[in-house]
Design an enzyme around this catalytic site. Structure first.
Site, PDB file in Angstrom:
ATOM      1  N   LYS A 129       0.819  -1.223   0.000  1.00 51.79           N
ATOM      2  CA  LYS A 129       0.000   0.000   0.000  1.00 51.79           C
ATOM      3  C   LYS A 129       0.849   1.268   0.000  1.00 51.79           C
ATOM      4  O   LYS A 129       0.608   2.188  -0.790  1.00 51.79           O
ATOM      5  CB  LYS A 129      -0.923   0.004   1.224  1.00 51.79           C
ATOM      6  CG  LYS A 129      -2.037  -1.029   1.178  1.00 51.79           C
ATOM      7  CD  LYS A 129      -2.999  -0.870   2.337  1.00 51.79           C
ATOM      8  CE  LYS A 129      -2.408  -1.249   3.676  1.00 51.79           C
ATOM      9  NZ  LYS A 129      -2.108  -2.677   3.815  1.00 51.79           N
ATOM     10  N   THR A 130       1.834   1.330   0.903  1.00 53.14           N
ATOM     11  CA  THR A 130       2.604   2.564   1.030  1.00 53.14           C
ATOM     12  C   THR A 130       3.400   2.854  -0.239  1.00 53.14           C
ATOM     13  O   THR A 130       3.429   3.992  -0.729  1.00 53.14           O
ATOM     14  CB  THR A 130       3.536   2.481   2.250  1.00 53.14           C
ATOM     15  OG1 THR A 130       2.754   2.351   3.433  1.00 53.14           O
ATOM     16  CG2 THR A 130       4.396   3.730   2.365  1.00 53.14           C
ATOM     17  N   GLU A 173      -3.736   5.807   1.600  1.00 56.77           N
ATOM     18  CA  GLU A 173      -3.809   4.381   1.875  1.00 56.77           C
ATOM     19  C   GLU A 173      -5.160   4.063   2.496  1.00 56.77           C
ATOM     20  O   GLU A 173      -5.669   4.829   3.317  1.00 56.77           O
ATOM     21  CB  GLU A 173      -2.702   3.960   2.845  1.00 56.77           C
ATOM     22  CG  GLU A 173      -1.315   4.030   2.273  1.00 56.77           C
ATOM     23  CD  GLU A 173      -0.281   3.495   3.246  1.00 56.77           C
ATOM     24  OE1 GLU A 173      -0.554   2.474   3.899  1.00 56.77           O
ATOM     25  OE2 GLU A 173       0.793   4.104   3.352  1.00 56.77           O
TER      26      GLU A 173
END
Length: 496
Positions: A129-130, A173
């Site tokens: 995600k990051t 996110e």
């Protein structure tokens, strides 16, 4: 990067007190609130670089948790913000807030309020995600957009994890760990992968998976879902939600290798971006990608360069480009070439295969990986970065429940390293569990696994293994990240 002119905040967010303000998510939220003219106070257990940065922007921050911290702002806070996992319900500031009748809310509900009125690009999935969110931001910025964003890591270019932008796009996110992603208004959604995690909260894999079904069902009509079709969990998710996505006029933009000749035709038709060829090197990789309508008018090939090693990063970059392109559809569409250039110039995120330095011919990297699949992917990338050298992994398990659940899988992933040192568990929010230590992992490794329970013994153990040409990788979501400089310092000392 300068913050844009502030949009008015809702009245209840005019004076905010944040418990655990130094955390990755909370500090980013505080930065956006301050940029939009809010007053912010907060508390945390210890000083940090992030807290110092917030103080320079006007936040009033107390070290330690004390009911008196609620009096840091004139008139006191209109709301107190906390997180589900990191802050216990009996925190003295939360107890005092309830006693005073001050609303206590979770971070995701505040972030959802700040997203209102924006076109949102939300990145979900168990892993990646990051990195994917960060690359999407970098791509949009390079293409001339100024998106607001909230990320779980710091962009190396700007040194920040959040920004209040001037544009109508908000990138964030979408964290599934406590189901909070369901609160966000979703225009364009990325789903990188789905694999059982956070079972301490969900209780079962079925409950964990279900939250993604609900998330896709909430994508706004006319929106888009960018989905990695290499991942079986994501492919199954699309099968389950196919009808609701069609009814809501949500476009599915599938990406991946498209090598599943035995897959049903309906799944193969979802591909709009095929990764045809990936060439990796120690400093990144290059991908040959074929794009199809509706992303482009006619099928065409492009080259996508990623500055971080590993095919998993190439897939994340492809997702970022597709999502950035989709979210700009009604906001002066950015060209795919410009978005891809933004990815190529991206210098990374702190703690995502972050180069910490070299000494004695040994290079040291650090990564946040704390799930077996993430550890496996990062070690595969480290193998490329090492060239002919060895890979030495220093892994700190995160959470007792996760260590117990995935000890065998962690062992298999760490077996990809030439040498592996496993530290004891970083408990974070959990109390110790009888019999659950890092030894559970090393006992199931097939080779070269060593359990080092005392951090004081770590640096000598690593230095005793390292040889010129090696790559050392510190891995985990805990304080293992602080060991990289210590290792480098010891490697740089002349031998006696």
């Amino acid at each position: 990067m300068a913050e844009s002119e502030a949009e008015p905040l809702p009245e209840h967010l005019g004076r905010v007190h944040m418990v655990g303000i130094g955390g990755a998510g909370m500090s980013g939220l505080a930065r956006i609130l301050l940029a939009r003219g809010g007053q912010v106070s907060g508390s945390d257990a210890k000083e940090s670089r992030g807290i110092l940065a917030l103080r320079t922007r006007g936040a009033v921050i107390t070290i330690g948790h004390d009911p008196a911290a609620l009096d840091s702002l004139p008139g006191g806070p209109t709301v107190v913000v906390t997180t589900h996992a990191a802050i216990p319900k009996d925190n003295p500031e939360l107890v005092e807030a309830r006693k005073r009748g001050i609303d206590v809310v979770l971070r995701p509900s505040v972030l959802a309020t700040l997203m209102a009125g924006h076109r949102t690009l939300l990145v979900a999935g168990t892993h990646g995600k990051t990195s994917t969110t960060s690359m999407a931001v970098a791509a949009l910025q390079h293409a001339g957009a100024d998106p607001s964003f909230a990320i779980g890591g710091e962009l190396n270019e700007s040194g920040t994890n959040a920004h209040h932008g001037s544009g109508e796009i908000f990138v964030a996110e979408a964290d599934e760990s406590d189901g909070s992603l369901l609160e966000y208004p979703a225009t364009v959604v990325v789903v990188t992968n789905i694999e059982a995690d956070h079972l301490d909260f969900f209780g079962s894999e079925a409950a964990y998976v279900e939250v993604f079904d609900k998330f896709l069902a909430g994508v706004q009509p006319g929106g888009a879902v960018v989905a990695c079709l290499d991942d079986p969990g994501v492919a199954a998710l699309l099968d389950r939600t196919e009808e609701v996505l069609r009814d809501n006029r949500v476009t599915v933009l599938g990406y991946g290798h498209n090598d599943g000749a035995g897959e049903p035709e309906s799944r193969r038709e979802r591909f709009v971006a095929e990764l045809l060829e990936f060439t990796g090197g120690p400093d990144g990789g290059s991908s040959r990608v074929r794009l199809h309508p509706p992303v482009v008018p006619e099928s065409t090939e492009i080259t996508l360069t990623t500055p971080m090693p590993g095919v998993h990063m190439a897939l994340n970059a492809l997702a970022a480009v597709l999502a950035a392109n989709a979210v700009t559809a009604d906001a002066g569409a950015a060209s795919l070439d410009s978005l891809a250039e933004g990815i190529a110039e991206f210098s990374g995120v702190r703690r995502r295969f972050e180069y910490r330095g070299s000494a004695g011919g040994v290079r040291v990297y650090d990564d946040y990986a704390h799930h077996p699949t993430e550890v496996r992917a990062v070690l595969s990338a480290a193998r490329v970065a090492a060239g002919g050298g060895r890979v030495i992994a220093v892994f700190q398990p995160h959470l007792y429940s996760r260590t117990q659940e995935f000890a065998r899988e962690f062992a298999g992933a760490l077996d990809l390293a030439d040498e592996a040192i496993v530290l004891d568990v970083y408990g974070a929010r959990e109390d110790p569990m009888p019999g659950v230590t890092g030894r559970l992992i090393t006992e199931q490794m097939t080779h070269s696994g060593r359990f080092v329970p005392d951090l004081n013994d770590l640096v000598p153990a690593v230095v005793g293994l390292a040889e010129s040409g090696d790559v050392i990788l510190t891995l985990g979501a805990g304080d293992v990240t602080m060991q990289g400089p210590e290792i480098l310092a010891a490697l740089g000392k002349p031998s006696r």
